[in-house]
Write a protein that holds these residues in place. Structure first.
Motif, short mmCIF file in Angstrom:
data_model
loop_
_atom_site.label_atom_id
_atom_site.label_comp_id
_atom_site.label_asym_id
_atom_site.label_seq_id
_atom_site.Cartn_x
_atom_site.Cartn_y
_atom_site.Cartn_z
N ARG A 76 -14.27 -78.94 87.01
CA ARG A 76 -14.27 -77.66 87.78
C ARG A 76 -14.77 -78.10 89.29
O ARG A 76 -14.59 -77.10 89.91
N ASN A 77 -15.29 -79.31 89.59
CA ASN A 77 -15.86 -79.52 90.89
C ASN A 77 -16.73 -78.41 91.18
O ASN A 77 -16.59 -78.00 92.64
N LEU A 78 -17.68 -78.07 90.56
CA LEU A 78 -18.72 -77.25 90.89
C LEU A 78 -20.16 -78.12 90.93
O LEU A 78 -20.46 -79.03 89.99
N ALA A 79 -21.03 -77.73 91.76
CA ALA A 79 -22.39 -78.40 91.80
C ALA A 79 -23.53 -77.23 91.33
O ALA A 79 -23.48 -76.19 91.87
N MET A 80 -24.23 -77.53 90.46
CA MET A 80 -25.51 -76.76 90.01
C MET A 80 -26.75 -77.28 90.19
O MET A 80 -26.92 -78.51 90.16
N VAL A 81 -27.66 -76.39 90.79
CA VAL A 81 -28.82 -76.48 90.89
C VAL A 81 -29.96 -76.07 89.97
O VAL A 81 -29.97 -74.74 89.77
N GLY A 146 -29.75 -81.29 97.82
CA GLY A 146 -28.92 -82.49 98.65
C GLY A 146 -28.09 -83.17 97.57
O GLY A 146 -26.77 -83.47 97.91
N ARG A 147 -28.53 -83.35 96.23
CA ARG A 147 -27.51 -83.97 95.26
C ARG A 147 -26.50 -83.04 95.18
O ARG A 147 -25.40 -83.44 94.90
N ALA A 148 -26.57 -81.80 95.08
CA ALA A 148 -25.48 -80.88 95.03
C ALA A 148 -24.60 -80.81 96.17
O ALA A 148 -23.34 -81.00 96.11
N ILE A 149 -25.18 -81.00 97.52
CA ILE A 149 -24.34 -81.11 98.77
C ILE A 149 -23.36 -82.28 98.82
O ILE A 149 -22.35 -82.09 99.25
N VAL A 150 -23.79 -83.29 98.38
CA VAL A 150 -23.14 -84.50 98.61
C VAL A 150 -21.93 -84.44 97.71
O VAL A 150 -20.86 -85.28 98.26
N ARG A 151 -21.65 -83.78 96.58
CA ARG A 151 -20.50 -83.69 95.76
C ARG A 151 -19.33 -83.17 96.65
O ARG A 151 -18.26 -83.10 96.23
N ASP A 159 -29.56 -71.79 89.41
CA ASP A 159 -29.96 -71.29 88.24
C ASP A 159 -31.61 -71.00 88.47
O ASP A 159 -32.37 -71.79 88.13
N GLU A 160 -32.15 -69.95 88.93
CA GLU A 160 -33.34 -69.71 89.17
C GLU A 160 -34.25 -70.95 90.20
O GLU A 160 -35.08 -71.37 89.36
#
Length: 414
Positions: A76-81, A146-151, A159-160
């Protein structure tokens, strides 16, 4: 980037519990939308269905116009924090941020470029060689971001993410998340139970109650035109005052006297034997501080003040009153669901700090009846709401939408 569309989404578990009930919501490409509500309202479940961590019982989930119900999360090419950071303790900050790129076998040169860009954006450049154990909570959350951004994902899902931080760090991280989202322009869905985060971060807020979508709009729209008692009680701190009333022959009877109901806002209610009136604490004033020309446009009443709290920038006064059983029962339920301050037996009034009103003494108070909301006593529907009202700006002034006076930990529970 991509738009996210939910069409009649339902989540029902094997034991019959329905966590999400027929939710339809469109999130535009690049929009920042907040999913908010008390614990158990279905907001995190809905987020997990977007990313693919929860199966959808019925309905359609579309990302970038494509139905993704059957797609695995990795497709799905989504990044989750997440709330708990989920960092690898044995890896440096650099390698934690680079981890999703390593999994995709991205060339080292590109990894370095992307990690450097993310670190600059999040002010982590000087920490790239450190381990997570040597970072503060706010720094760890920035590493997770940052891990989410680089994707280079189509959308960010939070999520909260600030629940584990203290109040001061939460304020700093709110600013950083808002700045990051504006710079990147990435579609963002953010789950929180904290109304302060909801009202200061998102372009729009979606309020959920027991899996049902109650209202979607900007912070100003939800504050000034709440759809029902639940939204009115959830948005704003201290919460909106709810008092019993009766509408008859163009007059509204309240515990504090009668007011005229012939104005544009109140005239559409019609005669009713029992209604619930909504008055925000900050819409009251000490009559001695109200200019004479303004005083004539409102309603003045005298009430016995039980307790006062002087906070330096404001004075809170508490005025007891009595409600009929029908109203008391509904407000007790609302209190429990929102884990809120007492709504059913006292009027909370927020006054200018220069007011000399004192505990145990009568006080003359003033309010503008046209700012009063009238709710149906049975359904909770706002009878005075104008859903088509156009606002000049969706960025409210601080005086109009106050920041809660208690910390998020005191105000709500996760």
């Amino acid at each position: 980037m991509a738009a996210i569309s939910m069409r009649n989404i339902v989540k029902r578990y094997g034991d019959g519990y329905q966590a999400v009930d027929n939710v339809s919501l469109d999130i535009a490409d690049g929009e920042f939308v907040i999913l908010v509500g008390p614990s158990g309202c279905g907001k995190s479940t809905l987020l997990r269905m977007i990313v693919g961590l929860e199966d959808i019982t019925s309905g359609d989930m579309l990302i970038g116009g494509e139905r993704v119900n059957q797609k695995a999360p990795r497709d799905r090419n989504l990044a989750m924090v997440f709330q708990n950071y989920a960092l690898y303790p044995h890896l440096s900050v650099y390698e934690n941020i680079a981890f999703p790129l390593r999994l995709k076998k991205v060339p080292d040169a590109e990894v370095k470029e992307r990690v450097t860009e993310a670190a600059n954006l999040l002010q982590l450049t000087e920490h790239l060689d450190r381990k997570p154990a040597h970072l503060s909570g706010g720094q760890r959350q920035r590493v997770a971001m940052g891990r989410a951004i680089v994707r280079q994902a189509d959308a960010f899902l939070f999520d909260e993410p600030l629940s584990n931080l203290d109040a001061k760090l939460r304020g700093q991280m709110r600013t950083e998340i808002a700045r990051m989202q504006k710079q990147l322009g990435t579609t963002t869905v953010y789950v929180t139970h904290d109304q302060t985060e909801a009202m200061t971060l998102g372009d729009r807020i979606a309020v959920l109650r027991r899996g049902v979508l109650q209202q979607v709009g900007s912070a100003r729209q939800l504050y000034e035109e709440p759809a029902n008692l639940f939204v009115a009680g959830f948005i704003g701190s201290p919460p909106m005052n709810f008092v019993p009333g009766r509408v008859h022959d163009g007059r509204i009877e309240t515990p504090f006297g009668e007011v005229d109901a012939t104005g544009e806002r109140l005239s559409k209610v019609g005669d009713r034997d029992l209604v619930i009136l909504g008055l925000r604490p900050e819409h009251f004033e000490d009559v001695r501080l109200v200019p004479a020309d303004k005083r004539a446009r409102g309603r003045t009443f005298t009430a016995e003040v039980d307790v006062t709290e002087w906070l330096g920038h404001e004075l809170y006064a508490y005025v007891p009153y009595e409600s009929p059983p029908e109203v008391t029962k509904q407000l007790e339920e609302l209190e429990r669901e929102l884990d809120s301050e007492q709504m059913r037996t006292q009027l909370v009034v927020a006054l200018d700090a220069s007011s000399r009103i004192r505990s145990g003494a009568p006080a003359e108070l003033w309010f503008d009846p046209e700012r009063m909301h009238v709710f149906d006593a049975a359904s909770g529907e706002n009878l005075t709401r104008d859903p088509d009202r156009v606002f000049e700006t969706d960025e409210p002034a601080a005086a109009e939408i106050p920041v809660p006076r208690h910390s998020a930990e005191e105000q709500t529970k996760s």
